[in-house]
Design a protein around this motif. Structure first.
Motif, PDB file in Angstrom:
ATOM      1  N   SER A  65       2.289  -0.538   0.142  1.00 26.48           N
ATOM      2  CA  SER A  65       1.953  -1.819   0.024  1.00 26.48           C
ATOM      3  C   SER A  65       0.506  -2.173  -0.704  1.00 26.48           C
ATOM      4  CB  SER A  65       1.835  -2.381   1.698  1.00 26.48           C
ATOM      5  OG  SER A  65       3.054  -2.354   2.330  1.00 26.48           O
ATOM      6  N   LYS A  66      -0.264  -1.276  -0.300  1.00 28.81           N
ATOM      7  CA  LYS A  66      -1.868  -1.446  -1.054  1.00 28.81           C
ATOM      8  C   LYS A  66      -1.922  -0.540  -2.304  1.00 28.81           C
ATOM      9  CE  LYS A  66      -3.416  -3.445   2.941  1.00 28.81           C
ATOM     10  NZ  LYS A  66      -2.090  -2.937   3.674  1.00 28.81           N
ATOM     11  N   SER A  67      -1.382   0.228  -2.516  1.00 29.10           N
ATOM     12  CA  SER A  67      -1.236   1.185  -3.830  1.00 29.10           C
ATOM     13  C   SER A  67      -0.430   0.768  -4.774  1.00 29.10           C
ATOM     14  CB  SER A  67      -0.899   2.575  -3.579  1.00 29.10           C
ATOM     15  OG  SER A  67       0.303   2.731  -3.072  1.00 29.10           O
ATOM     16  N   LEU A  68       0.599  -0.070  -4.488  1.00 27.55           N
ATOM     17  CA  LEU A  68       1.475  -0.553  -5.603  1.00 27.55           C
ATOM     18  C   LEU A  68       1.817  -2.149  -5.327  1.00 27.55           C
ATOM     19  CD1 LEU A  68       4.058   2.172  -6.033  1.00 27.55           C
ATOM     20  CD2 LEU A  68       2.724   1.327  -7.840  1.00 27.55           C
ATOM     21  N   SER A  69       2.639  -2.512  -4.041  1.00 28.05           N
ATOM     22  CA  SER A  69       2.816  -3.785  -3.905  1.00 28.05           C
ATOM     23  C   SER A  69       3.514  -4.123  -2.451  1.00 28.05           C
ATOM     24  CB  SER A  69       3.855  -4.490  -5.114  1.00 28.05           C
ATOM     25  OG  SER A  69       4.180  -5.428  -4.530  1.00 28.05           O
ATOM     26  N   PRO A  70       3.128  -4.774  -1.686  1.00 25.23           N
ATOM     27  CA  PRO A  70       4.094  -4.936  -0.512  1.00 25.23           C
ATOM     28  C   PRO A  70       5.283  -5.460  -0.478  1.00 25.23           C
ATOM     29  CG  PRO A  70       2.359  -6.860  -0.831  1.00 25.23           C
ATOM     30  CD  PRO A  70       2.108  -5.762  -1.772  1.00 25.23           C
ATOM     31  N   ALA A  71       5.714  -6.097  -2.081  1.00 28.85           N
ATOM     32  CA  ALA A  71       7.084  -6.499  -2.351  1.00 28.85           C
ATOM     33  C   ALA A  71       7.933  -5.461  -2.418  1.00 28.85           C
ATOM     34  CB  ALA A  71       6.943  -7.502  -3.412  1.00 28.85           C
ATOM     35  N   LEU A  72       7.344  -4.166  -2.417  1.00 28.76           N
ATOM     36  CA  LEU A  72       8.697  -3.197  -2.478  1.00 28.76           C
ATOM     37  C   LEU A  72       8.962  -2.796  -1.167  1.00 28.76           C
ATOM     38  CD1 LEU A  72       6.767  -0.842  -5.156  1.00 28.76           C
ATOM     39  CD2 LEU A  72       8.907  -2.248  -5.322  1.00 28.76           C
ATOM     40  N   ARG A  73       8.575  -3.136  -0.237  1.00 30.15           N
ATOM     41  CA  ARG A  73       8.909  -2.635   1.128  1.00 30.15           C
ATOM     42  C   ARG A  73       9.209  -1.362   1.293  1.00 30.15           C
ATOM     43  NH1 ARG A  73       6.061  -5.107   3.147  1.00 30.15           N
ATOM     44  NH2 ARG A  73       7.209  -4.700   5.352  1.00 30.15           N
ATOM     45  N   LEU A  74       8.400  -0.155   1.001  1.00 26.14           N
ATOM     46  CA  LEU A  74       8.727   1.045   0.920  1.00 26.14           C
ATOM     47  C   LEU A  74       7.378   1.775   1.823  1.00 26.14           C
ATOM     48  CD1 LEU A  74       9.933   1.798  -2.702  1.00 26.14           C
ATOM     49  CD2 LEU A  74      10.993   2.577  -0.646  1.00 26.14           C
ATOM     50  N   GLY A  75       7.695   2.434   2.883  1.00 25.05           N
ATOM     51  CA  GLY A  75       7.068   3.409   3.591  1.00 25.05           C
ATOM     52  C   GLY A  75       7.584   4.542   4.051  1.00 25.05           C
ATOM     53  N   TRP A  76       6.771   5.029   4.883  1.00 27.90           N
ATOM     54  CA  TRP A  76       7.331   6.546   5.390  1.00 27.90           C
ATOM     55  C   TRP A  76       6.647   7.030   6.846  1.00 27.90           C
ATOM     56  CZ3 TRP A  76       5.087   5.656   0.562  1.00 27.90           C
ATOM     57  CH2 TRP A  76       3.872   6.079   0.523  1.00 27.90           C
ATOM     58  N   MET A  77       6.951   7.785   7.440  1.00 30.09           N
ATOM     59  CA  MET A  77       6.785   8.520   8.624  1.00 30.09           C
ATOM     60  C   MET A  77       6.743   9.798   8.667  1.00 30.09           C
ATOM     61  SD  MET A  77       7.810   6.498  12.053  1.00 30.09           S
ATOM     62  CE  MET A  77       9.516   5.741  11.600  1.00 30.09           C
ATOM     63  N   VAL A  78       5.881  10.563   8.981  1.00 28.91           N
ATOM     64  CA  VAL A  78       5.779  12.110   8.983  1.00 28.91           C
ATOM     65  C   VAL A  78       5.842  12.521  10.375  1.00 28.91           C
ATOM     66  CG1 VAL A  78       4.761  14.463   8.123  1.00 28.91           C
ATOM     67  CG2 VAL A  78       4.719  12.138   6.504  1.00 28.91           C
ATOM     68  N   LEU A  79       6.831  13.051  10.852  1.00 35.33           N
ATOM     69  CA  LEU A  79       6.889  12.871  12.277  1.00 35.33           C
ATOM     70  C   LEU A  79       6.960  14.421  13.011  1.00 35.33           C
ATOM     71  CD1 LEU A  79      10.140  10.666  12.232  1.00 35.33           C
ATOM     72  CD2 LEU A  79       8.022   9.966  13.516  1.00 35.33           C
ATOM     73  N   PRO A  80       6.530  14.486  14.178  1.00 38.20           N
ATOM     74  CA  PRO A  80       6.627  15.783  14.915  1.00 38.20           C
ATOM     75  C   PRO A  80       8.165  16.053  14.916  1.00 38.20           C
ATOM     76  CG  PRO A  80       4.965  14.573  15.796  1.00 38.20           C
ATOM     77  CD  PRO A  80       5.505  13.732  14.900  1.00 38.20           C
ATOM     78  N   GLU A  81       8.374  17.408  14.830  1.00 42.31           N
ATOM     79  CA  GLU A  81       9.932  17.594  15.065  1.00 42.31           C
ATOM     80  C   GLU A  81      10.626  17.204  16.007  1.00 42.31           C
ATOM     81  OE1 GLU A  81      13.025  21.696  14.450  1.00 42.31           O
ATOM     82  OE2 GLU A  81      10.758  21.714  14.903  1.00 42.31           O
ATOM     83  N   ARG A  82      10.076  16.881  17.216  1.00 41.86           N
ATOM     84  CA  ARG A  82      10.797  16.541  18.441  1.00 41.86           C
ATOM     85  C   ARG A  82      11.197  15.003  18.303  1.00 41.86           C
ATOM     86  NH1 ARG A  82       5.424  17.088  19.385  1.00 41.86           N
ATOM     87  NH2 ARG A  82       4.224  15.329  20.675  1.00 41.86           N
ATOM     88  N   TYR A  83      10.456  14.128  17.610  1.00 38.93           N
ATOM     89  CA  TYR A  83      10.778  12.719  17.376  1.00 38.93           C
ATOM     90  C   TYR A  83      11.620  12.401  16.305  1.00 38.93           C
ATOM     91  CZ  TYR A  83       6.860  12.420  20.636  1.00 38.93           C
ATOM     92  OH  TYR A  83       5.836  12.568  21.461  1.00 38.93           O
TER      93      TYR A  83
END
Length: 474
Positions: free
Chosen positions: A316-334
């Motif tokens: 959202s900050k590096s390219l554009s919020p219009a792309l609607r692209l994000g990610w979570m890096v999760l602990p294995e248990r979640y």
């Protein structure tokens, strides 16, 4: 019995839905003429609409081509349609429909114009989106995409994107990321929803948060019945030593939002110690970690203990919020719980956009864009600082070593009047007080949060002049 529009294997024109009622007087030609006339009269076919060619409409309706040609010719003669060689048959241009009083829906009134100058935080310069490079990645991704891409999407996200993100985040942000622990989402707010909402929520409150942050996020959490507990801030970031019985804490450690500054190294270690001792969890919002100017890069807290931190990022900050692209890096248990919350199919993020971003990162275009924008935003920040030093030296500027916004400290009691004057003059600004947690106990200084990345390059100078004209005299 009415005959309705049907699809035809011989279709060469656009679709047009018509219902031809019975044979009636005049047969099918008359019925078709009446149906077309009523479609124009009612406004369903607006002026300028191009009608299908004779052959196409005839095949769809199961009538002879001459029937369609004769109906078109009659309506042209009456003024309902126009026909020109090379441009086909169209609905005639007229201010109002002819006939019995059925009115064409009026056009919606024009939307209100935006502010003359937009200095709100939260968005990059939209005019700087790397269109050519993104299009090149899109074409490569589309050409190389297997057929399965056009079916239901994997809720974890495309494997190509998760692999590209794992490599990039490890290299650029110090994140210890296995692709199997990455879940693609549509941004930070979506990540919060996946973690906290629903009867089988992965996490539950209470949640400790920094005493300044986005009200939208607090409202989202409140709507999920999550109680938020504010942590005081000082020059070293959130005072994590005050964490008590909360189950999790939400932090912006690389660049506290909106006050600026990184979380002190001792506090980074302390919050991990708290999580280990209490069985707690750290939610790390790395919303603009790519942009730093006068300091060494600050890696992700997640690198200290991947099993105690959920790392959340987006473009959202590096390219554009219009792309609607994000990610979570999760602990294995979640991981399984988040995927269950997301559902069996990808319902939020375009699979083609995921593949495009994977290529964009893997081919180096993302790095090149970030480095280019880092230099551009640094120049903008410097222009802001210079303008304030010249025209408003009494105003202190803070939080400028990184990010896309700065905080201007104002004399006590002046924030509201500055914001009122800004609204009157068409300058979109946000006050620091608006980001304060309602239950925060620390004093609330007056200030402005100025997004120096938001205006287009050609409009930035005028925006700075307008800003300086609003500030109270020293």
């Amino acid at each position: 019995m009415a005959e309705s529009w049907v699809n035809s294997a011989e279709r060469i024109g656009a679709d047009l839905h018509l219902e031809i009622s019975g044979a009636g007087a005049g047969g099918r030609r008359a019925a078709l003429t009446r149906a077309l006339r009523e479609a124009v009269r009612s406004g369903r076919l607006v002026p300028g609409t191009r009608l299908p060619p004779y052959r196409s409409l005839a095949a769809d309706l199961g009538v002879a081509r001459n029937t369609v040609a004769d109906a078109y010719a009659e309506l042209v003669a009456e003024g309902w349609l126009t026909g020109r060689q090379g441009s086909g048959t169209r609905v005639a241009e007229r201010a109002e429909p002819l006939g019995t009083g059925t009115r064409v829906p009026k056009k919606a009134p024009p939307r209100a114009r935006g502010p003359r100058h937009d200095l709100r935080q939260g968005t990059p310069d939209a005019s700087s989106f790397p269109r050519a490079a993104w299009l090149a990645s899109y074409r490569r991704a589309l050409q190389q995409a297997p057929s399965e891409v056009f079916g239901p999407g994997d809720p974890a996200g495309r494997a190509e994107l998760r692999a590209a993100l794992a490599a990039y985040l490890a290299r650029a942000r110090g994140v210890r990321a296995d692709p199997e622990r990455i879940v693609v989402c549509s941004g930070f707010a979506h990540a919060l929803r996946l973690l906290f909402t629903g009867p089988d929520a992965v996490l539950r409150g209470p949640l400790a948060v920094e005493s300044y942050g986005l009200g939208f996020h607090r409202e989202l959490l409140s709507g999920a019945s999550v109680r938020t507990v504010p942590l005081p801030l000082d020059e070293d970031g959130a005072r994590v030593g005050q964490l008590d019985r909360e189950r999790a804490v939400l932090l912006t450690p690389a660049h506290q939002f909106p006050t600026g500054g990184p979380l002190h190294p001792s506090r980074r270690a302390a919050v991990i110690d708290w999580a280990r001792a209490r069985g707690g969890l750290v939610l790390e919002d790395d919303y603009d970690g790519e942009f730093r100017y006068d300091r060494k890069p600050v890696g992700a807290v997640q690198g200290l203990d991947p099993e105690r931190v959920v790392y959340i990022g987006s473009v959202s900050k590096s390219l554009s919020p219009a792309l609607r692209l994000g990610w979570m890096v999760l602990p294995e248990r979640y991981v399984d719980g988040v995927l269950a919350a997301k559902g069996e199919r990808e319902a939020w993020v375009s699979v083609l956009d995921q593949l495009t971003l994977a290529d964009f990162v893997a081919c180096g275009s993302y790095d090149r864009h970030v480095r280019r924008m880092r230099q551009r935003y640094r120049r903008r920040r410097d222009r802001l600082v210079d303008a304030l030093a010249t025209h408003a030296p009494q105003v202190e500027v803070t939080g400028i070593a990184a990010g896309l916004h700065a905080v201007l400290r104002l004399p006590s009691g002046t924030e509201a009047s500055v914001l009122k004057a800004a609204a009157w003059q068409g300058v979109a600004l946000e006050g620091l007080t608006g980001f304060r947690h309602p239950q925060a106990t620390t004093a609330a200084p007056d200030g402005l949060v100025v997004g120096y990345a938001t205006p287009a390059e050609h409009a930035y100078g005028a925006a700075l002049d307008a800003l300086c004209g609003l500030l109270p005299p020293g």
